[in-house]
Design a protein around this motif. Sequence first.
Motif, PDB file in Angstrom:
ATOM      1  N   PHE A   1       0.891  -1.105   0.115  1.00  0.00           N
ATOM      2  CA  PHE A   1       0.085  -0.151  -0.054  1.00  0.00           C
ATOM      3  C   PHE A   1       1.034   1.330   0.071  1.00  0.00           C
ATOM      4  O   PHE A   1       0.178   2.659  -0.027  1.00  0.00           O
ATOM      5  CB  PHE A   1      -0.980   0.091   1.094  1.00  0.00           C
ATOM      6  N   PHE A   2       1.968   1.154  -0.024  1.00  0.00           N
ATOM      7  CA  PHE A   2       2.932   2.466   0.125  1.00  0.00           C
ATOM      8  C   PHE A   2       3.964   2.605  -1.186  1.00  0.00           C
ATOM      9  O   PHE A   2       4.085   1.663  -1.880  1.00  0.00           O
ATOM     10  CB  PHE A   2       4.228   2.175   1.233  1.00  0.00           C
ATOM     11  N   THR A   3       4.039   3.783  -1.561  1.00  0.00           N
ATOM     12  CA  THR A   3       4.589   4.120  -2.733  1.00  0.00           C
ATOM     13  C   THR A   3       6.389   4.034  -2.620  1.00  0.00           C
ATOM     14  O   THR A   3       6.672   3.803  -1.402  1.00  0.00           O
ATOM     15  CB  THR A   3       4.260   5.680  -3.202  1.00  0.00           C
ATOM     16  N   ASP A   4       7.034   3.843  -3.667  1.00  0.00           N
ATOM     17  CA  ASP A   4       8.316   3.949  -3.472  1.00  0.00           C
ATOM     18  C   ASP A   4       8.996   5.055  -2.553  1.00  0.00           C
ATOM     19  O   ASP A   4       9.958   5.096  -1.727  1.00  0.00           O
ATOM     20  CB  ASP A   4       9.008   3.834  -4.889  1.00  0.00           C
ATOM     21  N   ARG A   5       8.484   6.334  -2.961  1.00  0.00           N
ATOM     22  CA  ARG A   5       8.947   7.447  -2.174  1.00  0.00           C
ATOM     23  C   ARG A   5       8.551   7.389  -0.923  1.00  0.00           C
ATOM     24  O   ARG A   5       9.349   7.555  -0.077  1.00  0.00           O
ATOM     25  CB  ARG A   5       8.107   8.474  -2.972  1.00  0.00           C
ATOM     26  N   GLU A   6       7.226   6.753  -0.558  1.00  0.00           N
ATOM     27  CA  GLU A   6       6.871   6.681   0.889  1.00  0.00           C
ATOM     28  C   GLU A   6       8.149   5.526   1.544  1.00  0.00           C
ATOM     29  O   GLU A   6       8.373   5.638   2.782  1.00  0.00           O
ATOM     30  CB  GLU A   6       5.563   6.107   1.229  1.00  0.00           C
ATOM     31  N   ARG A   7       8.122   4.311   0.825  1.00  0.00           N
ATOM     32  CA  ARG A   7       9.116   3.429   1.423  1.00  0.00           C
ATOM     33  C   ARG A   7      10.586   4.086   1.518  1.00  0.00           C
ATOM     34  O   ARG A   7      11.062   3.909   2.785  1.00  0.00           O
ATOM     35  CB  ARG A   7       9.315   2.316   0.529  1.00  0.00           C
ATOM     36  N   ALA A   8      11.065   4.864   0.711  1.00  0.00           N
ATOM     37  CA  ALA A   8      12.291   5.472   1.077  1.00  0.00           C
ATOM     38  C   ALA A   8      12.066   6.172   2.172  1.00  0.00           C
ATOM     39  O   ALA A   8      13.045   6.227   3.151  1.00  0.00           O
ATOM     40  CB  ALA A   8      12.766   6.289  -0.096  1.00  0.00           C
ATOM     41  N   ALA A   9      10.999   7.177   2.427  1.00  0.00           N
ATOM     42  CA  ALA A   9      11.126   7.937   3.497  1.00  0.00           C
ATOM     43  C   ALA A   9      10.962   7.011   4.916  1.00  0.00           C
ATOM     44  O   ALA A   9      11.402   7.579   6.066  1.00  0.00           O
ATOM     45  CB  ALA A   9      10.018   8.950   3.649  1.00  0.00           C
ATOM     46  N   LEU A  10      10.261   6.032   4.873  1.00  0.00           N
ATOM     47  CA  LEU A  10      10.177   5.300   6.092  1.00  0.00           C
ATOM     48  C   LEU A  10      11.365   4.587   6.338  1.00  0.00           C
ATOM     49  O   LEU A  10      11.858   4.281   7.583  1.00  0.00           O
ATOM     50  CB  LEU A  10       8.920   4.108   5.534  1.00  0.00           C
ATOM     51  N   GLU A  11      12.175   4.125   5.248  1.00  0.00           N
ATOM     52  CA  GLU A  11      13.676   3.426   5.521  1.00  0.00           C
ATOM     53  C   GLU A  11      14.531   4.447   6.262  1.00  0.00           C
ATOM     54  O   GLU A  11      15.073   4.173   7.158  1.00  0.00           O
ATOM     55  CB  GLU A  11      14.158   2.846   4.398  1.00  0.00           C
TER      56      GLU A  11
ATOM     57  N   ASP B   1      23.950   2.402   2.072  1.00  0.00           N
ATOM     58  CA  ASP B   1      23.015   1.780   1.136  1.00  0.00           C
ATOM     59  C   ASP B   1      21.543   2.455   1.275  1.00  0.00           C
ATOM     60  O   ASP B   1      20.838   2.726   0.298  1.00  0.00           O
ATOM     61  CB  ASP B   1      22.900   0.252   1.407  1.00  0.00           C
ATOM     62  N   VAL B   2      21.175   2.645   2.598  1.00  0.00           N
ATOM     63  CA  VAL B   2      19.743   3.552   2.845  1.00  0.00           C
ATOM     64  C   VAL B   2      19.974   4.818   2.129  1.00  0.00           C
ATOM     65  O   VAL B   2      19.015   5.113   1.528  1.00  0.00           O
ATOM     66  CB  VAL B   2      19.637   3.223   4.446  1.00  0.00           C
ATOM     67  N   TYR B   3      21.034   5.530   2.730  1.00  0.00           N
ATOM     68  CA  TYR B   3      21.035   6.722   2.080  1.00  0.00           C
ATOM     69  C   TYR B   3      21.165   6.865   0.441  1.00  0.00           C
ATOM     70  O   TYR B   3      20.390   7.771  -0.149  1.00  0.00           O
ATOM     71  CB  TYR B   3      22.335   7.567   2.501  1.00  0.00           C
ATOM     72  N   GLU B   4      21.708   6.002  -0.146  1.00  0.00           N
ATOM     73  CA  GLU B   4      21.807   5.853  -1.581  1.00  0.00           C
ATOM     74  C   GLU B   4      20.499   5.604  -2.149  1.00  0.00           C
ATOM     75  O   GLU B   4      20.028   6.128  -3.259  1.00  0.00           O
ATOM     76  CB  GLU B   4      22.870   4.775  -2.170  1.00  0.00           C
ATOM     77  N   ARG B   5      19.643   4.712  -1.572  1.00  0.00           N
ATOM     78  CA  ARG B   5      18.210   4.589  -1.946  1.00  0.00           C
ATOM     79  C   ARG B   5      17.323   5.770  -1.777  1.00  0.00           C
ATOM     80  O   ARG B   5      16.649   6.087  -2.636  1.00  0.00           O
ATOM     81  CB  ARG B   5      17.732   3.198  -1.194  1.00  0.00           C
ATOM     82  N   VAL B   6      17.528   6.258  -0.625  1.00  0.00           N
ATOM     83  CA  VAL B   6      16.482   7.401  -0.422  1.00  0.00           C
ATOM     84  C   VAL B   6      16.740   8.720  -1.304  1.00  0.00           C
ATOM     85  O   VAL B   6      16.039   9.454  -1.748  1.00  0.00           O
ATOM     86  CB  VAL B   6      16.510   7.752   1.239  1.00  0.00           C
ATOM     87  N   LYS B   7      18.074   8.850  -1.409  1.00  0.00           N
ATOM     88  CA  LYS B   7      18.443  10.059  -2.502  1.00  0.00           C
ATOM     89  C   LYS B   7      17.867  10.031  -3.970  1.00  0.00           C
ATOM     90  O   LYS B   7      17.922  10.884  -4.367  1.00  0.00           O
ATOM     91  CB  LYS B   7      19.866  10.288  -2.330  1.00  0.00           C
ATOM     92  N   HIS B   8      17.430   8.837  -4.222  1.00  0.00           N
ATOM     93  CA  HIS B   8      16.842   8.637  -5.465  1.00  0.00           C
ATOM     94  C   HIS B   8      15.477   9.147  -5.804  1.00  0.00           C
ATOM     95  O   HIS B   8      14.662   9.479  -6.711  1.00  0.00           O
ATOM     96  CB  HIS B   8      16.937   7.457  -6.086  1.00  0.00           C
TER      97      HIS B   8
END
Length: 154
Positions: free
Chosen positions: A81-91, A107-114
């Motif tokens: 139920f969550f978008t990729d953008r929301e998932r990045a913010a949650l991570e 690795d978390v920073y690299e994902r979220v900055k996208h």
Amino acid sequence: MQSRLDAQKTSPAAYDAMLGLEAFLCKASKLEPSLLELIKMRASQINGCAFCLDMHSKDARAQGESEQRLYTLSAWREAPFFTDRERAALEWTEALTLITEGHAPDDVYERVKHYFSPEELVNITLAIITINGWNRIAIGFRYIPGEYQPGAHK
């Protein structure tokens, strides 16, 4: 449980500084209100802050958030139920809230900055810092959940 003290009455200037952070996030950060509520909810779940969970679940629902997403937020990785953008913010929220477990891994920073511009990433980080601060105030002074109504703090 009995509340220990009212931080707003005890140190109004300090409390106003926290409210200033909230005002920036809500009015000037350009982040989606629903995203901010998800961040607040997830950090509050991790920290076990019943007062903030009560408050932000009510605020999220008042803004149109679904019960389904709120109920599955703690399992956001498995819930569709969550978008990729929301998932990045949650991570990112988890990485910064659980800071002792890895100091915001690369690795978390690299994902979220996208998913976020540099300015948005700073603003999301500020949102995480702010809710973690509110959690510590509410937990430390034993704020009692249940009485908050949406719009009461604005």
